[in-house]
Design an enzyme around this catalytic site. Sequence first.
Site, mmCIF file in Angstrom:
data_model
loop_
_atom_site.group_PDB
_atom_site.id
_atom_site.type_symbol
_atom_site.label_atom_id
_atom_site.label_comp_id
_atom_site.label_asym_id
_atom_site.label_seq_id
_atom_site.Cartn_x
_atom_site.Cartn_y
_atom_site.Cartn_z
ATOM 1 N N ILE A 115 -42.589 -50.119 35.566
ATOM 2 C CA ILE A 115 -43.072 -50.752 36.795
ATOM 3 C C ILE A 115 -44.490 -51.270 36.606
ATOM 4 O O ILE A 115 -45.263 -50.712 35.829
ATOM 5 C CB ILE A 115 -42.969 -49.763 37.977
ATOM 6 C CG1 ILE A 115 -43.280 -50.454 39.315
ATOM 7 C CG2 ILE A 115 -43.806 -48.529 37.744
ATOM 8 C CD1 ILE A 115 -42.906 -49.634 40.545
ATOM 9 N N CYS A 116 -44.794 -52.354 37.315
ATOM 10 C CA CYS A 116 -46.138 -52.921 37.373
ATOM 11 C C CYS A 116 -46.586 -53.420 35.990
ATOM 12 O O CYS A 116 -45.988 -54.341 35.454
ATOM 13 C CB CYS A 116 -47.092 -51.877 37.965
ATOM 14 S SG CYS A 116 -48.736 -52.469 38.370
ATOM 15 N N HIS A 117 -47.603 -52.802 35.387
ATOM 16 C CA HIS A 117 -48.062 -53.180 34.051
ATOM 17 C C HIS A 117 -47.300 -52.427 32.958
ATOM 18 O O HIS A 117 -47.520 -52.651 31.773
ATOM 19 C CB HIS A 117 -49.566 -52.901 33.900
ATOM 20 C CG HIS A 117 -50.443 -53.854 34.657
ATOM 21 N ND1 HIS A 117 -50.639 -53.761 36.010
ATOM 22 C CD2 HIS A 117 -51.172 -54.912 34.246
ATOM 23 C CE1 HIS A 117 -51.454 -54.722 36.404
ATOM 24 N NE2 HIS A 117 -51.794 -55.442 35.354
ATOM 25 N N SER A 164 -39.780 -53.224 37.845
ATOM 26 C CA SER A 164 -40.235 -53.534 39.203
ATOM 27 C C SER A 164 -41.675 -54.018 39.144
ATOM 28 O O SER A 164 -42.351 -53.855 38.136
ATOM 29 C CB SER A 164 -40.142 -52.301 40.106
ATOM 30 O OG SER A 164 -38.850 -52.144 40.613
#
Length: 185
Positions: A115-117, A164
């Site tokens: 998720i994210c980075h 995500s």
Amino acid sequence: MSIFGSDDLKGKKIAIVATDGFEQSELEKPKKYLEGEGAETHVISLKSGSIKGWDEKDWGDKVDVDKVIGDVKVADYDALVLPGGQMNPDVLRTKPEVVSFIGEFVRSGKPVAAICHGPWTLIEADAVRGKKLTSWPSLQTDVKNAGGHWVDETVVVDGNIITSRNPQDIPNFNEKIKEALVGKK
């Protein structure tokens, strides 16, 4: 079984690989959810003791480390979760033992959720080529340059890779991890 979950993931072991600077909610919320569904989780890091989260704009809480990366095997786990935060995956992608573990996990066919980075570590493990995924928007050029197809969606599943964008996507992210482990109901 708790009143907030089920035993759907009973007997499943989940590796959560992180280091200092992980986005607090992106480690803690999936961990709590997966444990609520009956899974056993292990926070795996570069050193023993604890690691410190980043909570949106400042340092967050510490989380205890269960295992050190050099002491774990892919065969011991059913899924891998890679929280984001800028610092966390940026450090992890420079560590050959982490990149090797992630690459081996992807090749195993077991679920890998970032998720994210977090997808930065997937890029470093050469695991996004030909894959559709999402991430924090600033990673889209990195994903494209690594041969992946970046999309702006809440959650994307391509094979065994689940991605995500941000903390707001965590509920959908969690559900897709569970689905990957037990199948759709």
